[in-house]
Design an enzyme around this catalytic site. Structure first.
Site, PDB file in Angstrom:
ATOM      1  N   CYS A 134       0.872  -1.328  -0.008  1.00 45.84           N
ATOM      2  CA  CYS A 134       0.042  -0.072  -0.146  1.00 45.84           C
ATOM      3  C   CYS A 134       0.860   1.357   0.005  1.00 45.84           C
ATOM      4  O   CYS A 134       1.694   1.312  -1.071  1.00 45.84           O
ATOM      5  CB  CYS A 134      -0.855  -0.022   1.278  1.00 45.84           C
ATOM      6  SG  CYS A 134      -2.456   1.030   1.035  1.00 45.84           S
ATOM      7  N   HIS A 190      -3.844  -5.272  -0.344  1.00 43.61           N
ATOM      8  CA  HIS A 190      -3.407  -5.716   0.798  1.00 43.61           C
ATOM      9  C   HIS A 190      -3.204  -7.140   0.658  1.00 43.61           C
ATOM     10  O   HIS A 190      -4.205  -7.948   1.181  1.00 43.61           O
ATOM     11  CB  HIS A 190      -4.133  -5.250   1.905  1.00 43.61           C
ATOM     12  CG  HIS A 190      -4.236  -3.997   2.158  1.00 43.61           C
ATOM     13  ND1 HIS A 190      -3.059  -3.301   3.116  1.00 43.61           N
ATOM     14  CD2 HIS A 190      -4.497  -2.778   1.625  1.00 43.61           C
ATOM     15  CE1 HIS A 190      -3.343  -2.137   3.096  1.00 43.61           C
ATOM     16  NE2 HIS A 190      -4.163  -1.437   2.166  1.00 43.61           N
ATOM     17  N   GLU A 214      -2.330  -9.349   2.788  1.00 39.00           N
ATOM     18  CA  GLU A 214      -2.485  -9.778   4.224  1.00 39.00           C
ATOM     19  C   GLU A 214      -4.111  -9.666   4.419  1.00 39.00           C
ATOM     20  O   GLU A 214      -4.578 -10.473   5.345  1.00 39.00           O
ATOM     21  CB  GLU A 214      -2.043  -8.760   5.086  1.00 39.00           C
ATOM     22  CG  GLU A 214      -2.448  -7.536   5.392  1.00 39.00           C
ATOM     23  CD  GLU A 214      -2.262  -6.428   4.553  1.00 39.00           C
ATOM     24  OE1 GLU A 214      -1.717  -6.636   3.467  1.00 39.00           O
ATOM     25  OE2 GLU A 214      -2.472  -5.363   4.824  1.00 39.00           O
TER      26      GLU A 214
END
Lengths: 251, 208
Positions: free
Chosen positions: B85, B190, B192
């Site tokens: 990001c 993202h 994650e």
């Protein structure tokens, strides 16, 4: 192409999942961590926890729930309910929440939204608006729907965008728990008024309501509890149905 | 092997930590620190980033020796680094969020607000979007083209050299969502928070 999101919401009280019918008459229905995992494995685009009675009660249980869930679910996790201060937001984020939704505190003290969006970024600040129709306008309610602030929901929505909210979670108090569908007029008016995404909430009873929330209510995401929670529909069924109606979803 | 997640007190990195620990299991040691010495001795570095470009750059510069250490790790020693990001955005020369701010300057380019076409596209760009893989990237091993990833951002990195772009996503324009330049990797989305495909990307990075 950006997909419309389906967000199952788990109302949590004392670390257990409940779902209110018009915010009263609570039923106990399971462990939030397991539920969240089932949803994320089933294709939920995001998981939402609302700590519904947190304004009045000991809320340390929610931190534990968030901590455990964030180690098992790798989709975004939004947590709200009883969030009063920048410090509360910080704590939830540190436990593994990706976004925090602010309701009563945003009405009472606009600095909470301004300061937290500056400190943590707008991407993790969701302002939750509980709105109830009064004549030809909607008014913002606080304290889990108990108090009428008298504030016009449309004006308020715009102000929250200016204050730094990254998203708005709009719940119709008239529809919540009724299963007769979203308040489409409210959703589309707010969505047209602001340039940030709107999540529609309150009143979903069947899959067509989800379609309406997106197509007519112009919502970027639809939130629902009961239809998923009591096994009436799976998230996958909901997505397949939306897909069949031409709505872009992640399948 | 040691993988270090840089904790420079900017935004929430618990999801990044959780996902790397989930993927690493026992075989890889995941360190979370801003300590330059620990970063120097690690094999790979993850540079997350949340909030504004300006606040991230400032937070990075607030920690003595951190930006020099990252520079040495990445540019001189050419060890693998993954920016996520705003972590990716900071690779650029300059960012325009809040005010003009100098970036790390590792990949020439600027960070500008996504053109929302007069409100036609809502900002932030939040949610799941498909990635169009435009060149082979080591972190995309076994990732199918048009896989969905989770995005949340209003600004985009526009590199001068288009050859560094490994994936784009359609939102108003073709937004650059992944870059690879030698040992430098970055994702605008993202990983994650992008479910199993995101974790696969993290696994690919760990296994480089």
């Amino acid at each position: 192409m950006l997909k419309n999101r389906i967000i199952p919401c788990l109302d949590v009280k004392n670390g257990r999942v409940v779902k209110g019918i018009n915010f009263v008459d609570l039923k106990d229905a399971g462990d939030p961590v397991e539920q969240a995992k089932i949803y994320s494995d089933g294709g939920a685009d995001e998981i939402c926890f609302l700590d519904i009675t947190a304004s009045n009660e000991n809320r340390d249980t929610i931190y534990d729930v968030v901590k455990k869930t964030s180690k098992k679910c790798f989709v975004p996790l939004t947590v709200g309910g009883g969030v009063r201060s920048v410090d509360d937001i910080n704590k939830l984020l540190n436990c593994g929440a990706d976004k925090v939704s602010i309701n009563t505190a945003a009405v009472e003290n606009s600095k909470v939204v301004i300061d937290s969006s500056k400190k943590f970024g707008s991407q993790c600040i969701v302002v939750a608006i509980d709105a109830k129709k009064n004549g030809d306008k909607w008014e913002v309610f606080t304290h889990g729907g108990r108090n009428n602030s008298g504030i016009n929901a449309l004006t308020y929505a715009k102000k929250m965008e200016e204050n730094g909210a990254g998203e708005l979670l709009v719940t119709s108090m008239d529809r919540d728990g009724t299963q007769v569908g979203y308040d489409i007029e409210l959703m589309s008016k707010i969505s047209s008024k602001v340039n940030i995404p709107v999540i529609a909430s309150g009143g979903v009873g069947n899959l067509d309501h989800l379609v309406d929330g997106i197509k007519l209510g112009k919502a970027s995401a639809v939130l629902a509890a009961s239809i998923f929670h009591y096994g009436k529909h799976s998230v996958k069924e909901a997505k397949d149905y939306l897909d069949s109606k031409g709505i872009p979803v992640r399948i | 092997m040691n993988v270090t997640i840089v904790d420079y007190k900017s935004g929430n990195i618990s999801s990044v930590i959780n996902s790397f620990k989930e993927v690493a299991k026992e075989k890889v040691n995941i360190e979370v620190t801003s300590n330059p010495n620990k970063i120097k001795s690690s094999d790979k570095v993850v540079l997350p980033g949340q909030g504004s470009f300006k606040s991230c750059v400032e937070a990075l510069n607030n920690i003595d020796g951190l930006s020099d250490t990252l520079n040495e790790f990445t540019i001189i020693n050419k060890k693998p680094l993954l920016g996520i990001c705003v972590g990716l955005q900071m690779f650029g020369d300059i960012g325009y969020e809040e005010t003009e701010t100098k970036g790390l300057g590792w990949i020439s380019g600027k960070v500008s607000k996504i053109d929302n076409q007069n409100g036609k596209f809502k900002l932030p760009h939040i949610g799941w979007n498909e990635i169009n893989i435009v060149k082979d990237s080591k972190i995309f091993k076994d990732i199918e083209n048009n896989s969905h990833m989770y995005f949340v951002h209003s600004y985009e990195f526009i590199p001068e050299d288009k050859n560094v772009i490994s994936a784009t996503t359609d939102y108003s324009t073709k937004v650059v969502c992944s870059v690879e330049k030698e040992n430098i990797f970055g994702t605008q989305f993202h990983p994650e928070k992008s479910d199993k495909f995101g974790l696969k990307i993290i696994n690919n990075f760990i296994n480089l």
